[in-house]
Design a protein around this motif. Structure first.
Motif, mmCIF file in Angstrom:
data_model
loop_
_atom_site.group_PDB
_atom_site.id
_atom_site.type_symbol
_atom_site.label_atom_id
_atom_site.label_comp_id
_atom_site.label_asym_id
_atom_site.label_seq_id
_atom_site.Cartn_x
_atom_site.Cartn_y
_atom_site.Cartn_z
ATOM 1 N N LEU A 113 0.831 -1.206 0.000
ATOM 2 C CA LEU A 113 0.000 0.000 0.000
ATOM 3 C C LEU A 113 0.863 1.253 0.000
ATOM 4 O O LEU A 113 0.542 2.247 -0.669
ATOM 5 N N LEU A 114 1.975 1.214 0.727
ATOM 6 C CA LEU A 114 2.894 2.354 0.755
ATOM 7 C C LEU A 114 3.479 2.608 -0.628
ATOM 8 O O LEU A 114 3.546 3.767 -1.075
ATOM 9 N N ALA A 115 3.903 1.557 -1.316
ATOM 10 C CA ALA A 115 4.491 1.723 -2.648
ATOM 11 C C ALA A 115 3.479 2.324 -3.618
ATOM 12 O O ALA A 115 3.807 3.220 -4.411
ATOM 13 N N LEU A 116 2.225 1.862 -3.554
ATOM 14 C CA LEU A 116 1.190 2.373 -4.452
ATOM 15 C C LEU A 116 0.908 3.852 -4.202
ATOM 16 O O LEU A 116 0.834 4.653 -5.137
ATOM 17 N N CYS A 117 0.770 4.226 -2.939
ATOM 18 C CA CYS A 117 0.444 5.615 -2.597
ATOM 19 C C CYS A 117 1.628 6.547 -2.833
ATOM 20 O O CYS A 117 1.464 7.683 -3.299
ATOM 21 N N ALA A 118 2.829 6.078 -2.511
ATOM 22 C CA ALA A 118 4.007 6.941 -2.641
ATOM 23 C C ALA A 118 4.301 7.254 -4.103
ATOM 24 O O ALA A 118 4.558 8.412 -4.472
ATOM 25 N N PHE A 119 4.240 6.238 -4.970
ATOM 26 C CA PHE A 119 4.554 6.477 -6.373
ATOM 27 C C PHE A 119 3.429 7.188 -7.105
ATOM 28 O O PHE A 119 3.637 7.714 -8.198
ATOM 29 N N SER A 120 2.234 7.209 -6.530
ATOM 30 C CA SER A 120 1.157 7.990 -7.133
ATOM 31 C C SER A 120 1.463 9.482 -7.074
ATOM 32 O O SER A 120 0.946 10.253 -7.884
ATOM 33 N N THR A 121 2.314 9.901 -6.122
ATOM 34 C CA THR A 121 2.706 11.310 -6.071
ATOM 35 C C THR A 121 3.523 11.703 -7.298
ATOM 36 O O THR A 121 3.465 12.854 -7.743
ATOM 37 N N LEU A 122 4.282 10.755 -7.860
ATOM 38 C CA LEU A 122 5.045 11.053 -9.075
ATOM 39 C C LEU A 122 4.123 11.254 -10.266
ATOM 40 O O LEU A 122 4.376 12.099 -11.128
ATOM 41 N N MET A 123 3.034 10.494 -10.323
ATOM 42 C CA MET A 123 2.048 10.702 -11.383
ATOM 43 C C MET A 123 1.342 12.046 -11.200
ATOM 44 O O MET A 123 1.082 12.771 -12.176
ATOM 45 N N LEU A 124 1.041 12.390 -9.947
ATOM 46 C CA LEU A 124 0.445 13.698 -9.686
ATOM 47 C C LEU A 124 1.398 14.810 -10.098
ATOM 48 O O LEU A 124 0.973 15.828 -10.662
ATOM 49 N N LYS A 125 2.680 14.624 -9.850
ATOM 50 C CA LYS A 125 3.667 15.635 -10.232
ATOM 51 C C LYS A 125 3.701 15.830 -11.738
ATOM 52 O O LYS A 125 3.844 16.955 -12.229
ATOM 53 N N ARG A 126 3.554 14.747 -12.487
ATOM 54 C CA ARG A 126 3.561 14.875 -13.947
ATOM 55 C C ARG A 126 2.385 15.714 -14.432
ATOM 56 O O ARG A 126 2.523 16.556 -15.316
ATOM 57 N N PHE A 127 1.199 15.499 -13.857
ATOM 58 C CA PHE A 127 0.032 16.269 -14.279
ATOM 59 C C PHE A 127 0.097 17.710 -13.782
ATOM 60 O O PHE A 127 -0.610 18.572 -14.314
ATOM 61 N N LYS A 128 0.933 17.978 -12.778
ATOM 62 C CA LYS A 128 1.113 19.336 -12.293
ATOM 63 C C LYS A 128 2.078 20.128 -13.170
ATOM 64 O O LYS A 128 2.143 21.350 -13.075
ATOM 65 N N GLU A 129 2.849 19.439 -14.003
ATOM 66 C CA GLU A 129 3.797 20.125 -14.876
ATOM 67 C C GLU A 129 3.045 20.907 -15.943
ATOM 68 O O GLU A 129 1.988 20.473 -16.400
ATOM 69 N N PRO A 130 3.566 22.056 -16.377
ATOM 70 C CA PRO A 130 2.912 22.787 -17.476
ATOM 71 C C PRO A 130 2.848 21.925 -18.734
ATOM 72 O O PRO A 130 3.731 21.103 -18.987
ATOM 73 N N LYS A 131 1.809 22.100 -19.518
ATOM 74 C CA LYS A 131 1.628 21.272 -20.701
ATOM 75 C C LYS A 131 2.792 21.409 -21.671
ATOM 76 O O LYS A 131 3.159 20.437 -22.343
ATOM 77 N N ALA A 132 3.373 22.598 -21.769
ATOM 78 C CA ALA A 132 4.496 22.797 -22.682
ATOM 79 C C ALA A 132 5.746 22.064 -22.215
ATOM 80 O O ALA A 132 6.637 21.809 -23.022
ATOM 81 N N GLU A 133 5.837 21.740 -20.917
ATOM 82 C CA GLU A 133 7.025 21.091 -20.368
ATOM 83 C C GLU A 133 6.729 19.673 -19.878
ATOM 84 O O GLU A 133 7.602 19.035 -19.291
ATOM 85 N N ARG A 134 5.533 19.171 -20.082
ATOM 86 C CA ARG A 134 5.155 17.860 -19.563
ATOM 87 C C ARG A 134 5.887 16.757 -20.329
ATOM 88 O O ARG A 134 5.935 16.758 -21.557
ATOM 89 N N ARG A 135 6.451 15.815 -19.598
ATOM 90 C CA ARG A 135 7.209 14.732 -20.213
ATOM 91 C C ARG A 135 6.281 13.705 -20.846
ATOM 92 O O ARG A 135 5.211 13.416 -20.309
ATOM 93 N N PRO A 136 6.696 13.131 -21.971
ATOM 94 C CA PRO A 136 5.935 11.987 -22.505
ATOM 95 C C PRO A 136 5.958 10.833 -21.516
ATOM 96 O O PRO A 136 6.828 10.741 -20.655
ATOM 97 N N TRP A 137 4.985 9.922 -21.682
ATOM 98 C CA TRP A 137 4.862 8.822 -20.722
ATOM 99 C C TRP A 137 6.121 7.965 -20.683
ATOM 100 O O TRP A 137 6.523 7.487 -19.624
ATOM 101 N N ARG A 138 6.744 7.757 -21.826
ATOM 102 C CA ARG A 138 7.939 6.916 -21.853
ATOM 103 C C ARG A 138 9.083 7.580 -21.094
ATOM 104 O O ARG A 138 9.790 6.919 -20.322
#
Length: 266
Positions: A25-50
């Motif tokens: 459960l810790l691994a799932l919740c902790a790494f979800s913050t990295l996905m949240l960080k990606r969506f917080k990035e500006p669209k012009a600077e957002r990294r591709p999924w790969r």
């Protein structure tokens, strides 16, 4: 022999069924913050999924190594493994964070001077190459091994036993102690660490499409700014002249309507 205290985690509690469930459960919740960080990035600077996967997977490998190293070190003694794991974790989040930052800076400086472009953190080539990602994972894992070695040497300093008793000695329930040590505290600290380290090892991707006008490079943001300025600027002289003619024509028509008409009768 003195009786073992009723509180505190027993030996092997970290790898028990409840402990493994908390770790998943810790691994799932902790790494979800990295996905949240990606969506917080500006669209012009957002990294591709790969590219995002290449960046975050390095942290995943390093975090798993540190986690299992802490679990292994916590079960080496007969002391409360939960409190010993918590001490390891706190040191990783403070002194270890500084060591990781220093290691990333040193490794980045070395690979840039040696011109190993494929080993620069965040650079994977165009198109992205898996070989560059593997090489960067190995470098990051070496940094984590260096960090964990230093932390283990720090734990050899006498006096940590008293800190173990202070940290969790007031919690009577072993299950509650396990939840605090394996989920609550690691989730909060890991979320902050993942966010900071991801910003440290990622490349700033920006939108590359530009427009060359009269030999100058104009970015999409500059074009949008210029368009907004044109939309917010006063009307053009041509539009003003047309509106003035319309107004004057209306005034002339109204004046003609107001003038009295005379009829001459002979």
């Amino acid at each position: 022999a003195a009786p073992r205290p009723a509180h505190g985690c027993g030996s092997g509690a970290l790898l028990g069924r409840f402990g493994v469930l908390l770790q998943a459960l810790l691994a799932l919740c902790a790494f979800s913050t990295l996905m949240l960080k990606r969506f917080k990035e500006p669209k012009a600077e957002r990294r591709p999924w790969r590219i995002w996967f290449y960046d975050t997977s390095k942290q995943a490998i390093g975090a798993l190594f540190i986690h299992f190293a802490n679990v292994f070190l916590s079960d080496l003694t007969e002391e409360d493994p939960c409190s010993l794991y918590l001490i390891n974790f706190i040191l990783d989040a403070t002194l270890g964070m500084l060591l990781i930052w220093l290691g990333v800076k040193v490794v980045s400086w070395i690979v840039q001077n040696k011109k190993y472009t494929s080993l620069v953190f965040g650079e994977y080539g165009d198109p992205p190459q898996a070989a560059a990602w593997i090489g960067q994972c190995v470098l990051y894992l070496l940094i984590m091994v260096f960090e964990k070695t230093v932390i283990s040497l720090v734990l050899l300093i006498p006096g940590w036993t008293k800190l173990q008793q202070i940290l969790l000695g007031y919690i009577p329930n072993p299950q509650l102690e396990l939840v605090l040590v394996m989920f609550v505290v690691p989730f909060i600290v890991n979320a902050i660490m993942f966010w900071v380290v991801d910003s440290l090892i990622m490349r700033k991707y920006k939108q590359k499409d530009t427009l060359d006008i009269n030999g100058s490079i104009e970015t999409p943001r500059a074009r949008r700014t210029e368009e907004s300025q044109v939309l917010l600027s006063p009307d053009m002289d041509f539009d003003q002249s047309e509106s003035d003619q319309d107004i004057s024509g209306l005034r002339g028509t109204s004046q003609k309507m107001k003038q009295p008409s005379y009829q001459v009768v002979i």
